[in-house]
Write a protein that holds these residues in place. Structure first.
Motif, PDB file in Angstrom:
ATOM      1  N   GLY A   1       0.782  -1.230   0.000  1.00  0.00           N
ATOM      2  CA  GLY A   1       0.000   0.000   0.000  1.00  0.00           C
ATOM      3  C   GLY A   1       0.812   1.277   0.000  1.00  0.00           C
ATOM      4  N   GLU A   2       2.134   1.176   0.095  1.00  0.00           N
ATOM      5  CA  GLU A   2       2.994   2.357   0.120  1.00  0.00           C
ATOM      6  C   GLU A   2       3.586   2.593  -1.262  1.00  0.00           C
ATOM      7  OE1 GLU A   2       7.259   3.770   2.018  1.00  0.00           O
ATOM      8  OE2 GLU A   2       6.223   2.066   2.931  1.00  0.00           O
ATOM      9  N   LEU A   3       3.476   3.831  -1.753  1.00  0.00           N
ATOM     10  CA  LEU A   3       4.048   4.182  -3.048  1.00  0.00           C
ATOM     11  C   LEU A   3       5.563   4.097  -2.978  1.00  0.00           C
ATOM     12  CD1 LEU A   3       3.566   5.252  -5.947  1.00  0.00           C
ATOM     13  CD2 LEU A   3       3.789   7.556  -5.004  1.00  0.00           C
ATOM     14  N   LYS A   4       6.141   3.221  -3.798  1.00  0.00           N
ATOM     15  CA  LYS A   4       7.592   3.042  -3.811  1.00  0.00           C
ATOM     16  C   LYS A   4       8.242   3.645  -5.041  1.00  0.00           C
ATOM     17  CE  LYS A   4       8.495   0.504  -0.122  1.00  0.00           C
ATOM     18  NZ  LYS A   4       9.478   0.911   0.879  1.00  0.00           N
ATOM     19  N   LYS A   5       7.494   3.692  -6.160  1.00  0.00           N
ATOM     20  CA  LYS A   5       8.079   4.205  -7.397  1.00  0.00           C
ATOM     21  C   LYS A   5       6.977   4.699  -8.307  1.00  0.00           C
ATOM     22  CE  LYS A   5      11.665   3.323 -10.729  1.00  0.00           C
ATOM     23  NZ  LYS A   5      12.825   2.519 -11.012  1.00  0.00           N
ATOM     24  N   LYS A   6       7.279   5.758  -9.054  1.00  0.00           N
ATOM     25  CA  LYS A   6       6.327   6.270 -10.033  1.00  0.00           C
ATOM     26  C   LYS A   6       7.067   6.692 -11.283  1.00  0.00           C
ATOM     27  CE  LYS A   6       6.529  10.931  -8.236  1.00  0.00           C
ATOM     28  NZ  LYS A   6       5.841  12.091  -7.764  1.00  0.00           N
ATOM     29  N   GLY A   7       6.382   6.601 -12.423  1.00  0.00           N
ATOM     30  CA  GLY A   7       6.932   7.059 -13.688  1.00  0.00           C
ATOM     31  C   GLY A   7       7.757   6.042 -14.451  1.00  0.00           C
ATOM     32  N   SER A   8       8.106   4.932 -13.818  1.00  0.00           N
ATOM     33  CA  SER A   8       8.832   3.860 -14.502  1.00  0.00           C
ATOM     34  C   SER A   8       8.661   2.575 -13.696  1.00  0.00           C
ATOM     35  CB  SER A   8      10.314   4.196 -14.678  1.00  0.00           C
ATOM     36  OG  SER A   8      10.947   4.359 -13.436  1.00  0.00           O
ATOM     37  N   TYR A   9       8.981   1.467 -14.341  1.00  0.00           N
ATOM     38  CA  TYR A   9       8.843   0.168 -13.683  1.00  0.00           C
ATOM     39  C   TYR A   9      10.012  -0.080 -12.735  1.00  0.00           C
ATOM     40  CZ  TYR A   9       5.082  -0.803 -16.934  1.00  0.00           C
ATOM     41  OH  TYR A   9       3.902  -0.750 -17.628  1.00  0.00           O
ATOM     42  N   PRO A  10       9.785  -0.861 -11.698  1.00  0.00           N
ATOM     43  CA  PRO A  10      10.872  -1.142 -10.754  1.00  0.00           C
ATOM     44  C   PRO A  10      11.987  -1.955 -11.408  1.00  0.00           C
ATOM     45  CG  PRO A  10       8.921  -2.442 -10.204  1.00  0.00           C
ATOM     46  CD  PRO A  10       8.530  -1.511 -11.309  1.00  0.00           C
ATOM     47  N   THR A  11      13.209  -1.680 -10.969  1.00  0.00           N
ATOM     48  CA  THR A  11      14.375  -2.406 -11.459  1.00  0.00           C
ATOM     49  C   THR A  11      14.515  -3.723 -10.695  1.00  0.00           C
ATOM     50  OG1 THR A  11      15.831  -1.404  -9.821  1.00  0.00           O
ATOM     51  CG2 THR A  11      15.573  -0.225 -11.936  1.00  0.00           C
ATOM     52  N   ALA A  12      15.392  -4.576 -11.182  1.00  0.00           N
ATOM     53  CA  ALA A  12      15.683  -5.836 -10.483  1.00  0.00           C
ATOM     54  C   ALA A  12      16.201  -5.541  -9.076  1.00  0.00           C
ATOM     55  CB  ALA A  12      16.688  -6.657 -11.279  1.00  0.00           C
ATOM     56  N   ALA A  13      17.056  -4.535  -8.953  1.00  0.00           N
ATOM     57  CA  ALA A  13      17.608  -4.179  -7.641  1.00  0.00           C
ATOM     58  C   ALA A  13      16.508  -3.729  -6.679  1.00  0.00           C
ATOM     59  CB  ALA A  13      18.672  -3.095  -7.788  1.00  0.00           C
ATOM     60  N   GLU A  14      15.576  -2.939  -7.174  1.00  0.00           N
ATOM     61  CA  GLU A  14      14.467  -2.483  -6.320  1.00  0.00           C
ATOM     62  C   GLU A  14      13.576  -3.648  -5.908  1.00  0.00           C
ATOM     63  OE1 GLU A  14      13.951   2.080  -7.931  1.00  0.00           O
ATOM     64  OE2 GLU A  14      13.124   0.441  -9.126  1.00  0.00           O
ATOM     65  N   LEU A  15      13.246  -4.513  -6.857  1.00  0.00           N
ATOM     66  CA  LEU A  15      12.419  -5.679  -6.524  1.00  0.00           C
ATOM     67  C   LEU A  15      13.113  -6.557  -5.490  1.00  0.00           C
ATOM     68  CD1 LEU A  15      11.046  -6.599 -10.060  1.00  0.00           C
ATOM     69  CD2 LEU A  15       9.759  -5.626  -8.152  1.00  0.00           C
ATOM     70  N   SER A  16      14.412  -6.719  -5.636  1.00  0.00           N
ATOM     71  CA  SER A  16      15.184  -7.504  -4.677  1.00  0.00           C
ATOM     72  C   SER A  16      15.134  -6.862  -3.292  1.00  0.00           C
ATOM     73  CB  SER A  16      16.632  -7.625  -5.155  1.00  0.00           C
ATOM     74  OG  SER A  16      17.426  -8.259  -4.191  1.00  0.00           O
ATOM     75  N   GLU A  17      15.340  -5.552  -3.250  1.00  0.00           N
ATOM     76  CA  GLU A  17      15.330  -4.821  -1.972  1.00  0.00           C
ATOM     77  C   GLU A  17      13.961  -4.920  -1.289  1.00  0.00           C
ATOM     78  OE1 GLU A  17      15.351  -0.179  -0.519  1.00  0.00           O
ATOM     79  OE2 GLU A  17      16.428  -0.682  -2.356  1.00  0.00           O
ATOM     80  N   TRP A  18      12.904  -4.718  -2.047  1.00  0.00           N
ATOM     81  CA  TRP A  18      11.558  -4.695  -1.467  1.00  0.00           C
ATOM     82  C   TRP A  18      11.063  -6.070  -1.041  1.00  0.00           C
ATOM     83  CZ3 TRP A  18       9.589  -1.543  -6.224  1.00  0.00           C
ATOM     84  CH2 TRP A  18      10.106  -0.244  -6.161  1.00  0.00           C
ATOM     85  N   THR A  19      11.507  -7.118  -1.752  1.00  0.00           N
ATOM     86  CA  THR A  19      10.972  -8.457  -1.487  1.00  0.00           C
ATOM     87  C   THR A  19      11.907  -9.328  -0.659  1.00  0.00           C
ATOM     88  OG1 THR A  19      11.925  -9.401  -3.514  1.00  0.00           O
ATOM     89  CG2 THR A  19       9.692  -8.454  -3.668  1.00  0.00           C
ATOM     90  N   GLY A  20      13.184  -8.963  -0.608  1.00  0.00           N
ATOM     91  CA  GLY A  20      14.149  -9.795   0.090  1.00  0.00           C
ATOM     92  C   GLY A  20      14.661 -10.959  -0.755  1.00  0.00           C
ATOM     93  N   LEU A  21      14.204 -11.061  -1.998  1.00  0.00           N
ATOM     94  CA  LEU A  21      14.688 -12.111  -2.889  1.00  0.00           C
ATOM     95  C   LEU A  21      16.037 -11.693  -3.472  1.00  0.00           C
ATOM     96  CD1 LEU A  21      11.386 -12.902  -4.842  1.00  0.00           C
ATOM     97  CD2 LEU A  21      12.468 -14.332  -3.086  1.00  0.00           C
ATOM     98  N   PRO A  22      16.936 -12.650  -3.722  1.00  0.00           N
ATOM     99  CA  PRO A  22      18.230 -12.295  -4.311  1.00  0.00           C
ATOM    100  C   PRO A  22      18.040 -11.640  -5.678  1.00  0.00           C
ATOM    101  CG  PRO A  22      18.177 -14.615  -3.621  1.00  0.00           C
ATOM    102  CD  PRO A  22      16.781 -14.081  -3.481  1.00  0.00           C
ATOM    103  N   ILE A  23      18.898 -10.690  -5.990  1.00  0.00           N
ATOM    104  CA  ILE A  23      18.782  -9.982  -7.265  1.00  0.00           C
ATOM    105  C   ILE A  23      18.874 -10.947  -8.448  1.00  0.00           C
ATOM    106  CG2 ILE A  23      21.227  -9.390  -7.482  1.00  0.00           C
ATOM    107  CD1 ILE A  23      20.187  -6.621  -8.591  1.00  0.00           C
ATOM    108  N   GLU A  24      19.617 -12.033  -8.269  1.00  0.00           N
ATOM    109  CA  GLU A  24      19.753 -13.023  -9.344  1.00  0.00           C
ATOM    110  C   GLU A  24      18.403 -13.627  -9.741  1.00  0.00           C
ATOM    111  OE1 GLU A  24      23.334 -12.312  -7.207  1.00  0.00           O
ATOM    112  OE2 GLU A  24      21.560 -13.274  -6.399  1.00  0.00           O
ATOM    113  N   THR A  25      17.437 -13.559  -8.832  1.00  0.00           N
ATOM    114  CA  THR A  25      16.095 -14.059  -9.109  1.00  0.00           C
ATOM    115  C   THR A  25      15.482 -13.318 -10.297  1.00  0.00           C
ATOM    116  OG1 THR A  25      15.833 -14.460  -6.752  1.00  0.00           O
ATOM    117  CG2 THR A  25      13.834 -14.505  -8.067  1.00  0.00           C
ATOM    118  N   PHE A  26      15.851 -12.056 -10.458  1.00  0.00           N
ATOM    119  CA  PHE A  26      15.236 -11.198 -11.472  1.00  0.00           C
ATOM    120  C   PHE A  26      16.110 -10.957 -12.690  1.00  0.00           C
ATOM    121  CE2 PHE A  26      13.601 -10.030  -7.311  1.00  0.00           C
ATOM    122  CZ  PHE A  26      12.259 -10.293  -7.497  1.00  0.00           C
TER     123      PHE A  26
END
Length: 120
Positions: A81-106
């Motif tokens: 529910g919290e706005l994390k990014k606007k104007g572009s899609y999240p990067t692999a690094a951002e998805l990794s940071e937000w989810t706790g999944l290793p960046i290699e996952t993306f």
């Protein structure tokens, strides 16, 4: 605590956004990333403004964002529910940071292949 990631796309011609004569590789990447998140038991969803406007109105932070900045603020990404990014899609690094999944996952690694040429 469970994690919910929502991406609010701009108006796209179809649910994937990859129809038409030219395909945006960014749309393919984010579709793959959403699939990867879902495979890793993360509640991840994308909304398309042209096909499902209700979440844009009923999600207060997105509704306010559209009132303030218009559709140029899309895509918008919310995490729990919290706005994390606007104007572009999240990067692999951002998805990794937000989810706790290793960046290699993306990060897609090119598949290696072998070409066996026989010259006659």
């Amino acid at each position: 605590m469970s994690l919910k990631l929502e991406i609010f796309d701009p108006a796209l011609c179809c649910s994937t956004g990859v129809c038409g004569p030219s395909v945006d590789p960014e749309l393919i990447r984010i579709a793959k990333d959403i699939h990867t998140l879902q495979k890793n038991n993360i509640d991840a969803v994308r909304y398309n403004l042209s096909q499902n406007a209700e979440p844009y109105v009923t999600t207060e932070v997105v509704s306010q964002l559209l009132d303030d900045e218009g559709t140029d603020a899309l895509p918008a990404t919310l995490v729990n529910g919290e706005l994390k990014k606007k104007g572009s899609y999240p990067t692999a690094a951002e998805l990794s940071e937000w989810t706790g999944l290793p960046i290699e996952t993306f990060v897609t690694k090119p598949k290696s292949f072998k070409i066996d040429l026989e010259i006659k």
